[in-house]
Write an enzyme that holds these catalytic residues in place. Structure first.
Site, mmCIF file in Angstrom:
data_model
loop_
_atom_site.group_PDB
_atom_site.id
_atom_site.type_symbol
_atom_site.label_atom_id
_atom_site.label_comp_id
_atom_site.label_asym_id
_atom_site.label_seq_id
_atom_site.Cartn_x
_atom_site.Cartn_y
_atom_site.Cartn_z
ATOM 1 N N GLU A 92 0.806 -1.216 0.000
ATOM 2 C CA GLU A 92 0.000 0.000 0.000
ATOM 3 C C GLU A 92 0.847 1.278 0.000
ATOM 4 O O GLU A 92 0.481 2.271 -0.619
ATOM 5 C CB GLU A 92 -0.942 0.012 1.217
ATOM 6 C CG GLU A 92 -2.118 -0.954 1.094
ATOM 7 C CD GLU A 92 -1.706 -2.402 1.314
ATOM 8 O OE1 GLU A 92 -0.596 -2.638 1.821
ATOM 9 O OE2 GLU A 92 -2.502 -3.296 0.978
ATOM 10 N N HIS A 162 -11.931 -6.558 7.818
ATOM 11 C CA HIS A 162 -12.665 -6.296 6.584
ATOM 12 C C HIS A 162 -13.871 -5.415 6.851
ATOM 13 O O HIS A 162 -14.803 -5.381 6.059
ATOM 14 C CB HIS A 162 -13.124 -7.614 5.928
ATOM 15 C CG HIS A 162 -11.992 -8.515 5.548
ATOM 16 N ND1 HIS A 162 -11.416 -9.380 6.431
ATOM 17 C CD2 HIS A 162 -11.328 -8.670 4.375
ATOM 18 C CE1 HIS A 162 -10.433 -10.030 5.833
ATOM 19 N NE2 HIS A 162 -10.353 -9.623 4.587
#
Lengths: 371, 467
Positions: A92, A162
């Site tokens: 990322e 999540h």
């Protein structure tokens, strides 16, 4: 201005869909063609338009090439080529850092972080590079072409990694914008605005709504302005403020409260940074009560910022303390998700228990166990 | 791309073999035969009357790899073919010998025999040397100014003048620079004036950065030099994105990014290197391995043979250079740049050098290293004296030129400081501008509040910031 427009917007509830079609000040009425789309398709459409209208724009991130784990980037690589739409290594900080470099050279970089839960390695790049790129250079340079998209929020079974709603971390960073759409139609317009905004934008997409929300979405290229909140339901007894998927929950709470004779005004903030204080202020001055709701944990959540600001501006008009109905101060749990979430019962529990008269302090006590 | 072709060839090969009833075991069932000696009859070549079969036979022969003997088999995994070995063997953590260091001049500035280098003209060589002197003198004078309390902070580039100037000289003005903070020489080479340096250090209204950052945080869009940020190695992935942009726009230019030995430990280094290789980005990674990250020596920084060996881990071509040898630096950067642009690839350059100065004016490096060590590097391995010897050996420099240059620079520097010091600070409204392209409402409100506070208590605020 925004609050004035808000008054004229009406929400039409279309049975079977999460949000009805609506007319905003920025979309053409009447002759536009619309298509029934879910959230990921609306976002996909926005990305197609963005890449079509600017040849120096790029979309990339993990697994973006085949269409993405949520199908948001379907068809882009085939249409625009692998040089403009591509997979990146699993990193990322690299994804965002690379995007900043592209944007610094005048390109539009629409970067995907696979889940907002994984955005933290990129936090340094976002805070220390993207947010300060223009300011530190004396406006010689900027990376305004950067847009970071990430799915956020509860999905029913996501657990710790999540389901997160990290928007509060980013709202504390001067120099970036934070945008969260509530529905497919909003998402397309807000995403196009974010991509074209001359400032780096973090765009959180409510993953719960990717398939769940279906709405009539205009097919043309349209933008919804940033930093303009919208009154999506008018009322006179209490103001409710939220964003993203939480608005669906709050809408239900409003309907329930209405049965008790409580008239609720519901505001979609849309842009959290910089946020439209004026619209919320005008509403609270009218109703005298404010309830803020978000999935993110209550402590240090963005609701605290809204609460503090409204207290400063509307203290003498408030008839009750500002209330926050939020996620709990725990990591997002799996089995306990239904207990963790700020459901409509939590929002309306006290209002239905107390007298429906708007002179009673019906918001105070019901939420004390959550705070 | 090539990897995919290889594996599809092998699959095709196996399919062909199956369909022609050749004896080799199938790819899929090989794992079942692990404990058995290599089974299956050798491939049988039959000349078949069937033309299709003959075609297939020919294709099999053509596609066949040559390693199908009993002791090493070749198998496909995702990512391509790899030979097997029955020996359990760990690759050593390091090579027997360290990667050699490319240099052209010896310690005394004499050109080494058989040295390969890119020739430099008299004009370039003289400018290189003059700029190295200018950089050193600028550092001297700014450092002193800080000691006198006229500057809040400064960081010198002592010992790294050759890296600064020679690398800049080997690049084109269109190459975009993503510096760390010890590369002002690149700006100097490109034409940033001493006055411009001084303006930034004093944070006055002529500072392009509008007084927002500490001294030495220079930036110039005109000279393609991205503004310094103090965070270590964050510029590396940015450089890769910029390089990709240059490639996509078809520019005859590359991105160049600098960092230190310490910076190579940061996650952003690894992120950037990997991205650069995968994206095939024309970017030069120039590591100034000067032995120290503030007080941390390289022995506490990594256990590899420096930084150059890390290139191979990412599939990046790399070179180790004597960073105190201006000619070697020039040549290495020149060649690297060409490769990067022509072949769309990143290059890693590890320039070995020594940080002669303290980390910054907030540091006293004698607290963690000996003054003798510093002195030795300053005298015996000085990049300026080595290059000067070589330039003079060509008849391009003299003592007179040296003293003329030095007195001119000194005068210019003192004047630059004098002017910068008395130039007023940027207006207060620049605290609020450029956070976004246009100040949002909250900032407009905050400016009003600040101005009100100043009005009521002017004595509590610095008087040199115009309102």
């Amino acid at each position: 201005m925004a609050s004035l427009l808000g008054r004229f917007c009406r929400k039409l509830v279309v049975p079977g869909s999460a949000h009805g079609s609506r007319m905003t000040s920025t979309t053409a009425c009447g002759s536009e063609t619309v298509k029934s789309l879910n959230l990921y398709s609306a976002i996909n459409q926005a990305l197609h338009i963005a890449l079509e209208t600017d040849p120096r724009s790029y979309v990339f991130g993990e697994d973006v090439g085949f269409g993405g784990v949520f199908r948001c980037t379907t068809g882009l690589a085939e249409r625009f080529g692998k040089n403009r739409v591509f997979n990146t290594p699993l990193c990322e900080q690299g994804i965002v850092g690379f995007g900043i470099g592209l944007a610094a050279m005048g390109n539009r970089a629409v970067v995907e972080i696979q889940f907002a839960d994984y955005i933290y390695p990129a936090f340094d790049q976002i805070v220390n590079e993207a947010a300060k790129f223009r300011y530190r250079s004396g406006n010689q340079f900027n990376c305004g072409g950067l847009t970071i998209r990430a799915p956020y929020g509860a999905v029913g079974h996501g657990g710790h990694y999540h389901s997160q709603s990290p928007e509060a971390f980013f709202c504390h960073v001067p120099g970036i914008k934070v945008v969260i759409p509530r529905s497919p139609r909003e998402a397309k317009g807000l995403l196009l605005s974010s991509i074209r905004d001359p400032n780096p934008v973090v765009f959180f997409e409510p993953k719960w709504l990717y398939r769940q929300a279906v709405e009539e979405v205009p097919e043309h290229d349209y933008m919804i302005p940033l930093s303009q909140a919208e009154v999506i339901r008018e009322g006179s007894d209490i103001t409710l403020v939220g964003w993203g998927a939480q608005l669906t929950v709050m809408e239900q709470a409003c309907l329930d409260a209405e049965k008790e004779g409580i008239s609720c005004e519901l505001i979609d903030l849309k842009t959290l940074l910089p946020w439209d204080k004026e619209t919320v202020e005008a509403s609270v001055k009218k109703t005298g009560r404010l309830l803020i709701s978000h999935e993110a944990p209550i402590t240090g959540g963005f609701g605290a910022e809204i609460s503090a600001t409204i207290l400063e501006r509307c203290f003498l008009k408030l008839e009750a303390p500002v209330s926050r109905v939020c996620g709990l101060d725990t990591p997002f749990p799996l089995v306990f998700e239904p207990f963790y979430m700020p459901t409509k019962n939590k929002a309306s529990s006290s209002s239905s228990l107390s007298s429906p008269s708007k002179n009673t302090h019906f918001l105070i006590h019901g939420f004390s166990r959550l705070l | 791309m090539a990897q995919h072709l290889k594996s599809s060839k092998s699959t095709f090969l196996n399919v062909l073999r199956h369909s022609l009833a050749f004896g080799s075991p199938s790819h899929a069932s090989r794992h079942l035969r692990q404990k058995l000696p290599h089974g299956g009859p050798p491939s049988i070549k039959k000349v078949s009357p069937n033309p299709l079969t003959r075609l297939c036979n020919t294709m099999v022969d053509t596609l066949s790899s040559s390693h199908e003997d009993t002791n090493s088999q070749v198998m496909d995994f995702p990512g391509g073919k790899v030979s097997f070995t029955p020996e359990i063997h760990f690759i050593s953590e390091s090579n027997e010998e360290r990667v050699p260091c490319y240099r052209v001049l010896d310690d005394n500035g004499q050109q080494l025999p058989n040295s390969q280098f890119v020739p430099v003209s008299k004009e370039i060589a003289v400018k290189m040397y003059s700029d190295m002197v200018t950089l050193q003198m600028m550092d001297n004078i700014f450092y002193e100014a800080q000691r006198q309390g006229r500057l809040s902070f400064y960081a010198t580039a002592y010992g790294e003048e050759a890296i600064n100037i020679a690398s800049a000289a080997a690049l084109s003005p269109d190459d975009v620079i993503f510096p760390q903070y010890r590369e002002p020489g690149v700006l100097l080479w490109r034409g940033f004036t001493l006055q411009e340096f001084a303006n930034q250090c004093f944070g006055n209204k002529s500072d392009y950065g509008k007084g927002r950052q500490m001294p030495v945080h220079y930036g110039s869009n005109k000279l393609n030099y991205f503004t310094v940020s103090a965070t270590i190695a964050t510029q590396l992935p940015n450089a890769v994105g910029a390089a990709y942009s240059l490639k996509m726009d078809g520019k005859d230019a590359c991105a160049v990014t600098f960092f230190g030995d310490g910076g190579s430990s940061e996650g952003d280094f690894h992120a950037a290197m990997n991205f650069a290789a995968v994206m095939e980005a024309p970017v030069l990674f120039i590591c100034r391995n000067n032995g120290w990250a503030i007080s941390t020596p390289t022995s506490d920084q990594f256990r590899s043979d420096g930084v150059v060996v890390k290139g191979r881990a990412y599939g990046i071509r790399s070179i180790r250079v004597d960073g105190n040898d201006a000619l070697a630096m020039y040549s290495a950067v020149h060649e690297a740049r060409e490769m990067a642009i022509r072949e769309h690839r990143p290059i890693l350059i590890e320039a070995l050098t020594y940080r002669v100065g303290h980390h910054s004016t907030s540091d006293d490096s004698t607290r963690y290293r000996s003054a003798d060590e510093i002195e030795w590097w300053n005298k015996a391995r000085n990049p300026l004296s080595r290059f000067r010897t070589w330039v003079e050996s060509n008849g391009w420099w003299s003592d007179e030129a040296e003293s003329d240059l030095r007195s001119r620079i000194k005068k210019e520097m003192l004047e630059a400081i004098r002017v910068a010091e008395k130039t007023e600070k940027p207006n207060l409204n620049h605290m609020f501008s450029d956070v976004y392209d246009v100040p949002p409402l909250n900032l407009r409100e905050q400016e009003l509040l600040v101005r009100q506070a100043i009005k009521s208590h002017p004595q509590d605020y610095p008087s040199d910031v115009p309102l």
